[in-house]
Design an enzyme around this catalytic site. Structure first.
Site, short mmCIF file in Angstrom:
data_model
loop_
_atom_site.label_atom_id
_atom_site.label_comp_id
_atom_site.label_asym_id
_atom_site.label_seq_id
_atom_site.Cartn_x
_atom_site.Cartn_y
_atom_site.Cartn_z
N HIS A 11 -0.47 -0.32 -9.74
CA HIS A 11 -1.22 -1.15 -8.78
C HIS A 11 -1.71 -2.45 -9.47
CE1 HIS A 11 -3.80 -0.79 -4.89
NE2 HIS A 11 -3.55 -2.07 -5.16
N ARG A 45 0.84 -1.20 0.00
CA ARG A 45 0.00 0.00 0.00
C ARG A 45 0.87 1.25 0.00
NH1 ARG A 45 -3.41 -2.23 -1.62
NH2 ARG A 45 -5.60 -2.42 -1.03
N GLU A 54 -3.05 7.68 -5.79
CA GLU A 54 -3.12 6.94 -7.05
C GLU A 54 -4.21 7.53 -7.94
OE1 GLU A 54 -3.51 2.76 -6.12
OE2 GLU A 54 -1.60 2.73 -5.06
N1 LIG Z 1 -0.50 -4.47 -4.86
C1 LIG Z 1 -1.60 -5.14 -4.83
O1 LIG Z 1 -2.33 -5.19 -5.79
C2 LIG Z 1 -1.98 -5.92 -3.60
C3 LIG Z 1 -2.64 -7.13 -3.74
C4 LIG Z 1 -3.00 -7.83 -2.58
C5 LIG Z 1 -2.68 -7.31 -1.35
N2 LIG Z 1 -2.06 -6.13 -1.26
C6 LIG Z 1 -1.71 -5.58 0.04
O2 LIG Z 1 -0.71 -6.38 0.61
C7 LIG Z 1 -0.76 -6.29 2.02
C8 LIG Z 1 -0.60 -7.66 2.64
O3 LIG Z 1 -1.59 -8.55 2.21
P1 LIG Z 1 -1.68 -10.02 2.84
O4 LIG Z 1 -2.78 -10.71 2.12
O5 LIG Z 1 -0.35 -10.66 2.91
O6 LIG Z 1 -2.18 -9.64 4.29
P2 LIG Z 1 -2.00 -10.48 5.65
O7 LIG Z 1 -3.00 -9.96 6.58
O8 LIG Z 1 -1.99 -11.93 5.35
O9 LIG Z 1 -0.55 -10.08 6.15
C9 LIG Z 1 -0.24 -8.86 6.75
C10 LIG Z 1 0.84 -9.12 7.77
O10 LIG Z 1 1.27 -7.87 8.28
C11 LIG Z 1 1.61 -8.08 9.65
N3 LIG Z 1 1.66 -6.83 10.37
C12 LIG Z 1 0.63 -6.13 10.91
N4 LIG Z 1 1.10 -5.05 11.55
C13 LIG Z 1 2.45 -5.06 11.42
C14 LIG Z 1 3.48 -4.21 11.86
N5 LIG Z 1 3.21 -3.11 12.59
N6 LIG Z 1 4.74 -4.53 11.54
C15 LIG Z 1 5.02 -5.63 10.81
N7 LIG Z 1 4.09 -6.49 10.38
C16 LIG Z 1 2.80 -6.20 10.67
C17 LIG Z 1 0.52 -9.02 10.13
O11 LIG Z 1 0.91 -9.69 11.29
C18 LIG Z 1 0.36 -9.95 8.95
O12 LIG Z 1 1.16 -11.10 9.12
C19 LIG Z 1 -2.08 -5.59 2.31
O13 LIG Z 1 -1.81 -4.24 2.57
C20 LIG Z 1 -2.83 -5.68 1.04
O14 LIG Z 1 -3.75 -4.65 0.89
C21 LIG Z 1 -1.68 -5.42 -2.36
O1 LIG Z 2 -5.55 -5.12 -1.47
C1 LIG Z 2 -5.68 -5.69 -2.54
O2 LIG Z 2 -6.35 -6.72 -2.69
C2 LIG Z 2 -4.96 -5.15 -3.71
O3 LIG Z 2 -4.37 -3.95 -3.47
C3 LIG Z 2 -5.71 -5.19 -4.98
O4 LIG Z 2 -6.41 -4.01 -5.21
P1 LIG Z 2 -7.30 -3.91 -6.52
O5 LIG Z 2 -8.47 -4.82 -6.31
O6 LIG Z 2 -7.72 -2.50 -6.66
O7 LIG Z 2 -6.46 -4.38 -7.67
#
Ligand SMILES: NC(=O)c1ccc[n+]([C@@H]2O[C@H](COP(=O)([O-])OP(=O)(O)OC[C@H]3O[C@@H](n4cnc5c(N)ncnc54)[C@H](O)[C@@H]3O)[C@@H](O)[C@H]2O)c1
Ligand SMILES: O=C(O)[C@H](O)COP(=O)(O)O
Length: 524
Positions: free
Chosen positions: A276, A229, A258
């Protein structure tokens, strides 16, 4: 007809079940395009682009559920949704692999300058010396946030011969050992990693976790990645360290704003970017749309949801077991609220027998929602009941006690109000239904439904007849009647059921008789 708004682009294959449902009208438009109809929608399905703010929730007065086709819910005001009784669900694991793969691709691209080299060759250059890269093999990858995506990324990094350092305050030793990563303190990770990537949610603890000060503690020449994020890496801090060459390069899929218009980061040759795209694969989009569609359909159909952000998670099996007690508790809350027409300070709920083995917090919320629903003018359900009770200064507690009632299961609610307490006991008899089996110290047995009248009176000859006569004179048919007393000639109670709502003047007339202590009507 149920109305569902899909306000971000989603896989139509994943949406099929909702598109095909005959009783559902699906509108696929941006929020701005349906401003006039917002009050109609029962559900909204979003990705990260739609901002589900309190302002939007206020306009969506019929909204019951927000479905986030993805993981991050930082675009949704969860507190506001909870306040308005709107369930928020997400699709937590549908895009894990895609995002881990994207992060890995970004890391490899960053260290081998692939995007820059591609642009160069397409500009008719052949500059092999300008793009000498760095191997991943033997390097240390520091992962901040070791959840689903962090874990999948680590497995891939290990296969590439990388050491993996992990910082996550919630990570267990077991899980770290299984994947073969080293748990580190934050500063230890900064000092030891050649490449650092963030995979936490964006919350106040993680906002700017990599900033001017913390990046300064990393190795000179460190590479940074953010495919989680925008804002987890503070953009000003990153720009500072790119300028002074402390950071060798960065790969960014997400930005504080964004799209990143006029963002200085885009001017650095050693910063590679994508719009993204972490979750943007056919597979992930099908997964998340299908997951969220099914969950929304379930919820609108009164079935459990498995990935709610603001409700306890229940499996279908557990939900089926809870369902009878959920209904009973809701009615008990409602009855108590109508019988105690005074301000209430405390509600204490006790569970006995088989019901005590279930997810009682859910049943407690149902009872609270029944109680509050009868006295506040807003939608109250199990999502917001706890919050509304607290707002109104009502404390609530639940306790599991040994089985003393003799029933297979028993719920007891005790309500403390201004100088009054009221106790109600209920049970659910399999194949028979809900029964109210106790009011204050009286044993009674009735089915809580329809229009009821609760009378406290003295156990004297003629009282029942007098009540019957008054009702008969008004052509009111008594459907059922239950009487309870503790001792002969002492205090007694009556619970009567009718087929229609009673005129308040009747209550007054009955209450005027000497032997009648109080009369209350209850409409369920
Ligand atoms: N770029 C994209 O399109 C995309 C796609 C999917 C997810 N994401 C983002 O990726 C991130 C992670 O997703 P995920 O499915 O692995 O989530 P998840 O909940 O499985 O993992 C998040 C981890 O962060 C840890 N955490 C929480 N607070 C913390 C801190 N202060 N310091 C260190 N670690 C901490 C948690 O313990 C957990 O293990 C989310 O922000 C999600 O929105 C982005
Ligand atoms: O948190 C998520 O699942 C990702 O950031 C994906 O976001 P999007 O659905 O806008 O691609």
């Amino acid at each position: 007809m149920i109305h569902v708004l899909v306000s971000d682009s989603m896989s139509s294959e994943g949406l099929q079940p909702i598109l095909n449902a005959p009783q559902i009208n699906v509108v696929q438009k941006k929020v701005e395009e349906v401003e006039e109809e917002l009050h109609l929608f029962d559900a909204i399905l979003v990705r990260s682009a739609t901002k589900v703010t309190e302002e939007l929730l206020k306009k969506m007065t019929n909204l019951k559920i927000v479905g986030r086709a993805g993981v991050g819910v930082d675009n949704i005001d969860i507190d506001a949704a909870t306040k308005y009784g709107v369930v928020v669900i997400n699709a937590p694991n549908g895009n894990t692999i895609s995002t881990a793969e994207h992060t890995f691709a970004m890391m490899a691209s960053l260290l081998r300058h692939i995007p820059q080299a591609s642009v160069s060759v397409k500009s008719n250059e052949w500059n092999r010396n300008a793009f000498v890269g760095t191997e991943l093999y033997g390097k240390s990858l520091g992962i901040i946030g070791f959840g689903r995506i962090g874990g999948e990324l680590a497995k891939r990094a290990r296969v590439f011969g990388m050491d993996v350092l992990v910082y996550d305050p919630f990570l267990t030793k077991d899980r770290a050992e299984k994947i073969g990563v080293k748990i580190c303190a934050f500063d230890e990770l900064l000092a030891g990693a050649d490449i650092i990537t963030v995979h936490t949610p964006l919350i106040k603890e993680t906002k700017g976790i990599l900033n001017k000060e913390s990046i300064a503690k990393a190795k000179k020449g460190v590479y940074l990645l953010n495919c989680a994020r925008g804002g987890i890496i503070d953009e000003e801090g990153l720009i500072y360290h790119l300028k002074n060459k402390h950071v060798a390069g960065a790969a960014l899929d997400v930005f504080e704003v964004e799209p990143p218009v006029n963002n200085k980061l885009l001017e650095f040759e050693n910063v590679i970017v994508t719009p993204h795209l972490g979750a943007s694969t056919k597979e992930a989009q099908l997964n998340v749309a299908a997951q969220v569609t099914q969950e929304v359909l379930n919820y609108l159909d009164g079935k459990p949801v498995t990935s709610s952000i603001n409700l306890p998670t229940l499996t279908k099996e557990l939900f089926d077991k809870i369902q009878p007690f959920y209904q009973l508790a809701k009615k008990m809350g409602n009855i108590v609220s109508q019988c105690m027409r005074v301000p209430v300070q405390e509600i204490a709920i006790q569970y006995e027998g088989t019901v005590a083995e279930l997810e009682t917090s859910f049943i407690t919320k149902a009872l609270l929602s029944g109680f509050l629903g009868a006295r506040v003018d807003i939608t109250v359900n199990e999502v917001n009941a706890g919050m509304i009770a607290k707002e109104r200064g009502i404390t609530f507690s639940e306790k599991i006690t040994e089985n003393k009632s003799g029933y297979e299961n028993c719920l007891e609610v005790k309500v403390f109000g201004d100088d009054q307490t009221f106790v109600l006991k209920g049970t659910h008899v399999p194949n028979y239904g809900e029964r109210i089996v106790g009011i204050n110290d009286f044993n009674i047995d009735f089915y809580p439904t329809g229009h009821l009248m609760y009378i406290q009176h003295q156990d004297k000859p003629g009282v029942i007849g007098r009540v019957g006569k008054v009702l008969g004179d008004h052509e009111i048919n008594i459907a059922t009647m239950q009487v309870g007393r503790k001792v002969k000639g002492g205090e007694a109670i009556m619970m009567l059921a009718f087929d229609r709502v009673l005129d308040p003047s009747l209550t007054k007339q009955l209450a005027s008789y000497e032997e009648i202590v109080s009369v209350k009507t209850i409409d369920l």
